[in-house]
Design an enzyme around this catalytic site. Structure first.
Site, PDB file in Angstrom:
ATOM      1  N   HIS A 128     -23.999   4.285  73.630  1.00 26.56           N
ATOM      2  CA  HIS A 128     -24.850   3.976  74.770  1.00 26.56           C
ATOM      3  C   HIS A 128     -26.196   4.641  74.544  1.00 26.56           C
ATOM      4  O   HIS A 128     -26.392   5.402  73.590  1.00 26.56           O
ATOM      5  CB  HIS A 128     -24.215   4.450  76.080  1.00 26.56           C
ATOM      6  CG  HIS A 128     -23.181   3.506  76.618  1.00 26.56           C
ATOM      7  ND1 HIS A 128     -23.484   2.226  77.022  1.00 26.56           N
ATOM      8  CD2 HIS A 128     -21.830   3.658  76.803  1.00 26.56           C
ATOM      9  CE1 HIS A 128     -22.377   1.625  77.442  1.00 26.56           C
ATOM     10  NE2 HIS A 128     -21.367   2.463  77.314  1.00 26.56           N
ATOM     11  N   ASP A 158     -32.213   2.057  75.941  1.00 18.75           N
ATOM     12  CA  ASP A 158     -31.904   0.670  76.311  1.00 18.75           C
ATOM     13  C   ASP A 158     -33.154  -0.183  76.468  1.00 18.75           C
ATOM     14  O   ASP A 158     -33.226  -1.297  75.949  1.00 18.75           O
ATOM     15  CB  ASP A 158     -31.139   0.638  77.634  1.00 18.75           C
ATOM     16  CG  ASP A 158     -29.658   0.933  77.465  1.00 18.75           C
ATOM     17  OD1 ASP A 158     -29.183   0.976  76.322  1.00 18.75           O
ATOM     18  OD2 ASP A 158     -28.968   1.129  78.484  1.00 18.75           O
TER      19      ASP A 158
END
Length: 359
Positions: A128, A158
């Site tokens: 992540h 992200d």
């Protein structure tokens, strides 16, 4: 004359449903005027906030069903761009990889966004945002001296290193295709993007001007004049008085005599400066400080919560936040003088039959 049509009007994009940077990139491309069609499984997609699906249509397909894959391939045949956010090899196993799609449509630009990239020893490993920024050095540099690194939500990996660089790649490839007539594959790795975002820090580190010890450098709270301070009402002010002229204005408004303080750039004097600044800012409320610094070039501004940011006078004046279906959210960006971005359509409430797209 201006037109309320974004600069990507006429560009057709297929977005294979994913999470994180994939739908965020799809949203930005739709905001810019592209006709983005999201391919997702049947039913409500609960992996993405509905508001992030604004401005585009959805079609439903089971990518493990050969008949549905064939229908998606026919859609891709008519597209300019395909974007996906699967782990390496997944799209290929589904029959929707770059070779399979571009053999049918050589002009297709195939954008892939992953954390680790399409190759390398970690390519197939789960991760992540926090993991991707962790190995690049960026996360180690965020936090206070002697304390643990602090994840900057998931904005840096992200979105900053992922979706933004995927969109950048798509735009560059569209421009290049105008000359070559051919599409290509974009490997947008969040680790690569974060490294690029941190370019200046890498250069400073190599020059000996940036320490691995966080909280000791110019921009990581290592200097008292580039930090945050609590106000009397429990809110905070952001201070970025880097340049001498801004620092002088900071001291003036705080009613501090520079002759009685350590020099601005003296590393050994920062604890004294921070203590003095902490005491001064704690003596007034945020609103009081905002009034005192209003119109003053000291690089001192309030730190807004998301709730308070919604009514900030600057953001309000620019219309930087909009409301769609009762959900407050950022307006499309950046802004264009001629191909003015229209207000985005709300997220679709039902799927469009795949055969009705681009007929």
């Amino acid at each position: 004359m201006s037109a309320t049509r974004g600069p990507l009007t006429g560009v057709r994009i297929v977005e294979l449903a994913s999470i994180g940077p994939g739908p965020h990139a799809g949203m930005m491309l739709a905001d810019l005027g592209a006709d983005v069609v999201r391919v997702q499984r049947a039913g409500i997609d609960r992996t993405v906030p509905p508001a992030q699906l604004r401005g585009r249509r959805t079609v439903e397909a089971n990518l493990k069903d050969p008949a549905d894959v064939a229908a998606v391939l026919e859609l891709v045949d008519r597209a300019d761009v395909l974007i996906e956010g699967f782990r390496p090899g997944v799209a290929e196993r589904l029959g929707l990889g770059p070779e399979q799609t571009r053999a049918r449509n050589p002009r297709l630009i195939y954008g892939r966004v992953t954390g680790w990239g399409q190759d390398g020893p970690r390519a197939a490993q789960a991760g992540h945002d926090i993991n991707y920024i962790g190995i690049t050095g960026a996360l180690n540099g965020i936090g206070r001296k002697g304390e643990r690194p602090v994840p900057p939500i998931n904005l840096l990996g992200d979105y900053g290193g992922g979706s933004v660089f995927l969109v950048l790649g798509v735009l560059a490839a569209l421009y290049e295709r105008e000359r070559s007539g051919e599409g290509q594959v974009i490997d947008a790795a969040m680790t690569d993007g974060v490294l690029t975002l941190a370019h200046s820090i890498w250069v400073a580190h190599q020059a000996g001007a940036w320490s691995d010890e966080r909280g000791t450098n110019l921009l990581d709270t290592g200097r008292a004049w580039y930090d945050t301070y609590r106000t009397a009402d429990g809110k905070f002010m952001a201070v970025g008085a880097f340049e001498p002229q801004f620092y002088a204005e900071l001291l003036r408004v705080l009613e501090l005599d520079p002759e009685s303080l350590p020099h601005q750039m003296d590393p050994a004097g920062q604890d004294i400066l921070r203590k003095v600044f902490t005491e001064r800012f704690a003596a007034r409320t945020q609103d009081e400080w905002c009034a005192l610094f209003d119109g003053v070039d000291a690089c001192v501004t309030p730190i807004r919560s998301f709730t308070d940011a919604a009514t900030d006078e600057h953001l309000t004046a620019r219309g930087a936040l909009i409301e769609l279906d009762g959900v407050r959210q950022p307006a499309p960006a950046p802004r264009f003088s001629r191909t003015v971005l229209p207000a985005p359509a709300p997220a679709p409430t039902s799927a469009t039959p795949i055969g009705a797209i681009w007929v």
